[in-house]
Design a protein around this motif. Structure first.
Motif, PDB file in Angstrom:
ATOM      1  N   PRO A  98       1.807 -17.095  15.006  1.00  0.00           N
ATOM      2  CA  PRO A  98       2.238 -15.778  14.527  1.00  0.00           C
ATOM      3  C   PRO A  98       1.091 -14.762  14.475  1.00  0.00           C
ATOM      4  O   PRO A  98      -0.035 -15.098  14.092  1.00  0.00           O
ATOM      5  N   TYR A  99       1.404 -13.552  14.890  1.00  0.00           N
ATOM      6  CA  TYR A  99       0.457 -12.435  14.789  1.00  0.00           C
ATOM      7  C   TYR A  99       1.266 -11.148  14.659  1.00  0.00           C
ATOM      8  O   TYR A  99       2.461 -11.128  14.951  1.00  0.00           O
ATOM      9  N   GLY A 100       0.627 -10.096  14.218  1.00  0.00           N
ATOM     10  CA  GLY A 100       1.311  -8.817  14.028  1.00  0.00           C
ATOM     11  C   GLY A 100       1.508  -8.100  15.353  1.00  0.00           C
ATOM     12  O   GLY A 100       0.658  -7.301  15.736  1.00  0.00           O
ATOM     13  N   ARG A 101       2.617  -8.357  16.012  1.00  0.00           N
ATOM     14  CA  ARG A 101       2.885  -7.756  17.330  1.00  0.00           C
ATOM     15  C   ARG A 101       3.062  -6.253  17.246  1.00  0.00           C
ATOM     16  O   ARG A 101       2.947  -5.565  18.262  1.00  0.00           O
ATOM     17  N   GLU A 102       3.371  -5.742  16.072  1.00  0.00           N
ATOM     18  CA  GLU A 102       3.543  -4.301  15.882  1.00  0.00           C
ATOM     19  C   GLU A 102       2.326  -3.727  15.154  1.00  0.00           C
ATOM     20  O   GLU A 102       2.412  -2.722  14.469  1.00  0.00           O
ATOM     21  N   ASN A 103       1.204  -4.426  15.289  1.00  0.00           N
ATOM     22  CA  ASN A 103      -0.079  -4.052  14.663  1.00  0.00           C
ATOM     23  C   ASN A 103      -0.030  -4.062  13.144  1.00  0.00           C
ATOM     24  O   ASN A 103      -0.842  -3.415  12.480  1.00  0.00           O
ATOM     25  N   GLN A 104       0.918  -4.805  12.571  1.00  0.00           N
ATOM     26  CA  GLN A 104       1.008  -4.924  11.130  1.00  0.00           C
ATOM     27  C   GLN A 104       0.161  -6.110  10.655  1.00  0.00           C
ATOM     28  O   GLN A 104      -0.043  -7.057  11.391  1.00  0.00           O
ATOM     29  N   ALA A 105      -0.304  -6.010   9.417  1.00  0.00           N
ATOM     30  CA  ALA A 105      -1.026  -7.130   8.815  1.00  0.00           C
ATOM     31  C   ALA A 105      -0.016  -8.233   8.513  1.00  0.00           C
ATOM     32  O   ALA A 105       1.125  -7.958   8.144  1.00  0.00           O
ATOM     33  N   ILE A 106      -0.437  -9.481   8.698  1.00  0.00           N
ATOM     34  CA  ILE A 106       0.377 -10.624   8.296  1.00  0.00           C
ATOM     35  C   ILE A 106      -0.517 -11.566   7.510  1.00  0.00           C
ATOM     36  O   ILE A 106      -1.739 -11.515   7.639  1.00  0.00           O
ATOM     37  N   ARG A 107       0.100 -12.415   6.700  1.00  0.00           N
ATOM     38  CA  ARG A 107      -0.685 -13.425   5.997  1.00  0.00           C
ATOM     39  C   ARG A 107       0.222 -14.553   5.524  1.00  0.00           C
ATOM     40  O   ARG A 107       1.423 -14.374   5.346  1.00  0.00           O
ATOM     41  N   TRP A 108      -0.398 -15.715   5.344  1.00  0.00           N
ATOM     42  CA  TRP A 108       0.291 -16.868   4.779  1.00  0.00           C
ATOM     43  C   TRP A 108       0.025 -16.858   3.284  1.00  0.00           C
ATOM     44  O   TRP A 108      -1.101 -16.594   2.852  1.00  0.00           O
ATOM     45  N   ILE A 109       1.067 -17.141   2.499  1.00  0.00           N
ATOM     46  CA  ILE A 109       0.939 -17.101   1.044  1.00  0.00           C
ATOM     47  C   ILE A 109       1.767 -18.239   0.444  1.00  0.00           C
ATOM     48  O   ILE A 109       2.839 -18.566   0.957  1.00  0.00           O
ATOM     49  N   SER A 110       1.260 -18.843  -0.618  1.00  0.00           N
ATOM     50  CA  SER A 110       2.025 -19.920  -1.264  1.00  0.00           C
ATOM     51  C   SER A 110       3.206 -19.314  -2.015  1.00  0.00           C
ATOM     52  O   SER A 110       3.170 -18.147  -2.434  1.00  0.00           O
ATOM     53  N   ALA A 111       4.242 -20.108  -2.200  1.00  0.00           N
ATOM     54  CA  ALA A 111       5.414 -19.644  -2.950  1.00  0.00           C
ATOM     55  C   ALA A 111       5.006 -19.194  -4.348  1.00  0.00           C
ATOM     56  O   ALA A 111       5.497 -18.185  -4.857  1.00  0.00           O
ATOM     57  N   ALA A 112       4.097 -19.923  -4.972  1.00  0.00           N
ATOM     58  CA  ALA A 112       3.653 -19.587  -6.333  1.00  0.00           C
ATOM     59  C   ALA A 112       2.946 -18.237  -6.387  1.00  0.00           C
ATOM     60  O   ALA A 112       2.969 -17.563  -7.417  1.00  0.00           O
ATOM     61  N   ASP A 113       2.314 -17.829  -5.271  1.00  0.00           N
ATOM     62  CA  ASP A 113       1.556 -16.573  -5.244  1.00  0.00           C
ATOM     63  C   ASP A 113       2.358 -15.373  -4.743  1.00  0.00           C
ATOM     64  O   ASP A 113       1.817 -14.270  -4.644  1.00  0.00           O
ATOM     65  N   LEU A 114       3.620 -15.568  -4.409  1.00  0.00           N
ATOM     66  CA  LEU A 114       4.408 -14.466  -3.848  1.00  0.00           C
ATOM     67  C   LEU A 114       4.391 -13.224  -4.730  1.00  0.00           C
ATOM     68  O   LEU A 114       4.339 -12.107  -4.221  1.00  0.00           O
ATOM     69  N   THR A 115       4.418 -13.398  -6.028  1.00  0.00           N
ATOM     70  CA  THR A 115       4.459 -12.228  -6.908  1.00  0.00           C
ATOM     71  C   THR A 115       3.114 -11.503  -7.001  1.00  0.00           C
ATOM     72  O   THR A 115       3.028 -10.449  -7.620  1.00  0.00           O
ATOM     73  N   SER A 116       2.074 -12.046  -6.352  1.00  0.00           N
ATOM     74  CA  SER A 116       0.796 -11.325  -6.326  1.00  0.00           C
ATOM     75  C   SER A 116       0.811 -10.212  -5.278  1.00  0.00           C
ATOM     76  O   SER A 116      -0.053  -9.345  -5.286  1.00  0.00           O
ATOM     77  N   ALA A 117       1.787 -10.246  -4.383  1.00  0.00           N
ATOM     78  CA  ALA A 117       1.948  -9.189  -3.386  1.00  0.00           C
ATOM     79  C   ALA A 117       3.096  -8.288  -3.827  1.00  0.00           C
ATOM     80  O   ALA A 117       3.998  -8.730  -4.536  1.00  0.00           O
ATOM     81  N   GLU A 118       3.062  -7.020  -3.417  1.00  0.00           N
ATOM     82  CA  GLU A 118       4.121  -6.087  -3.796  1.00  0.00           C
ATOM     83  C   GLU A 118       5.135  -5.976  -2.663  1.00  0.00           C
ATOM     84  O   GLU A 118       4.774  -5.743  -1.510  1.00  0.00           O
ATOM     85  N   PHE A 119       6.432  -6.163  -2.995  1.00  0.00           N
ATOM     86  CA  PHE A 119       7.534  -6.173  -2.037  1.00  0.00           C
ATOM     87  C   PHE A 119       8.532  -5.072  -2.364  1.00  0.00           C
ATOM     88  O   PHE A 119       8.595  -4.612  -3.505  1.00  0.00           O
ATOM     89  N   PRO A 120       9.392  -4.705  -1.401  1.00  0.00           N
ATOM     90  CA  PRO A 120      10.516  -3.819  -1.725  1.00  0.00           C
ATOM     91  C   PRO A 120      11.434  -4.492  -2.755  1.00  0.00           C
ATOM     92  O   PRO A 120      11.477  -5.731  -2.828  1.00  0.00           O
ATOM     93  N   PRO A 121      12.174  -3.707  -3.536  1.00  0.00           N
ATOM     94  CA  PRO A 121      12.975  -4.272  -4.632  1.00  0.00           C
ATOM     95  C   PRO A 121      13.905  -5.424  -4.243  1.00  0.00           C
ATOM     96  O   PRO A 121      13.982  -6.424  -4.962  1.00  0.00           O
ATOM     97  N   ALA A 122      14.609  -5.324  -3.134  1.00  0.00           N
ATOM     98  CA  ALA A 122      15.580  -6.361  -2.758  1.00  0.00           C
ATOM     99  C   ALA A 122      14.920  -7.716  -2.536  1.00  0.00           C
ATOM    100  O   ALA A 122      15.509  -8.757  -2.820  1.00  0.00           O
ATOM    101  N   ASP A 123      13.700  -7.722  -2.047  1.00  0.00           N
ATOM    102  CA  ASP A 123      13.030  -8.985  -1.716  1.00  0.00           C
ATOM    103  C   ASP A 123      12.816  -9.880  -2.939  1.00  0.00           C
ATOM    104  O   ASP A 123      12.692 -11.093  -2.803  1.00  0.00           O
ATOM    105  N   TYR A 124      12.802  -9.297  -4.127  1.00  0.00           N
ATOM    106  CA  TYR A 124      12.566 -10.105  -5.329  1.00  0.00           C
ATOM    107  C   TYR A 124      13.732 -11.054  -5.641  1.00  0.00           C
ATOM    108  O   TYR A 124      13.544 -12.065  -6.305  1.00  0.00           O
ATOM    109  N   ILE A 125      14.913 -10.747  -5.132  1.00  0.00           N
ATOM    110  CA  ILE A 125      16.039 -11.675  -5.276  1.00  0.00           C
ATOM    111  C   ILE A 125      15.704 -12.970  -4.544  1.00  0.00           C
ATOM    112  O   ILE A 125      15.868 -14.072  -5.081  1.00  0.00           O
TER     113      ILE A 125
END
Length: 137
Positions: A98-125
């Motif tokens: 995987p890489y950012g084909r649209e020049n976007q940043a990507i990263r791998w994150i543990s499930a436990a750390d998901l809330t350390s990143a900021e997401f759009p509201p719907a994604d929190y479900i």
């Protein structure tokens, strides 16, 4: 009163080979919720199945070919200007790095750390489901 736009969107929870991290992408600054993180995916185009959308979007966004996946959940989120129906798949194996084909940043994150990143509201479900260890149906 103007009727809200209705969109169907496929989202992917892409797991690494050891099943302990998930791939997330950063939204372009020019889009709604620009700079926030999200799960890869996108709108279902006219005449396209959810699986075709999953394949197309993951190739376009992160350059991978999906091999093994399961349906996790569906949910709707009502934004001010639109209603989005999300169809979520867990992706367990894929071809390519995987890489950012649209020049976007990507990263791998543990499930436990998901809330350390900021997401759009719907994604929190979805994040709540993942953090609670709820497996796909």
């Amino acid at each position: 009163m103007e009727e809200k736009q209705y969109l169907r969107v496929v989202m992917a929870v892409i797991w690494n080979a050891s099943m302990d991290e998930i791939l997330i992408c950063q939204r372009p600054e020019t889009k709604n919720f620009g700079g926030l993180w999200e799960f890869p995916g996108g709108k279902v185009e006219s005449g396209e199945t959810d699986i075709e959308t999953l394949d197309r979007e993951l190739d376009e966004e992160v350059g991978i070919l999906v091999h093994d996946f399961t349906h996790r959940m569906d949910f709707k989120h009502d934004y001010e200007d639109k209603i989005i129906e999300f169809v979520v798949y867990d992706v367990y194996s894929f071809e390519g790095e995987p890489y950012g084909r649209e020049n976007q940043a990507i990263r791998w994150i543990s499930a436990a750390d998901l809330t350390s990143a900021e997401f759009p509201p719907a994604d929190y479900i979805l994040i709540d489901e993942i953090k609670n260890g709820i497996m796909p149906d």
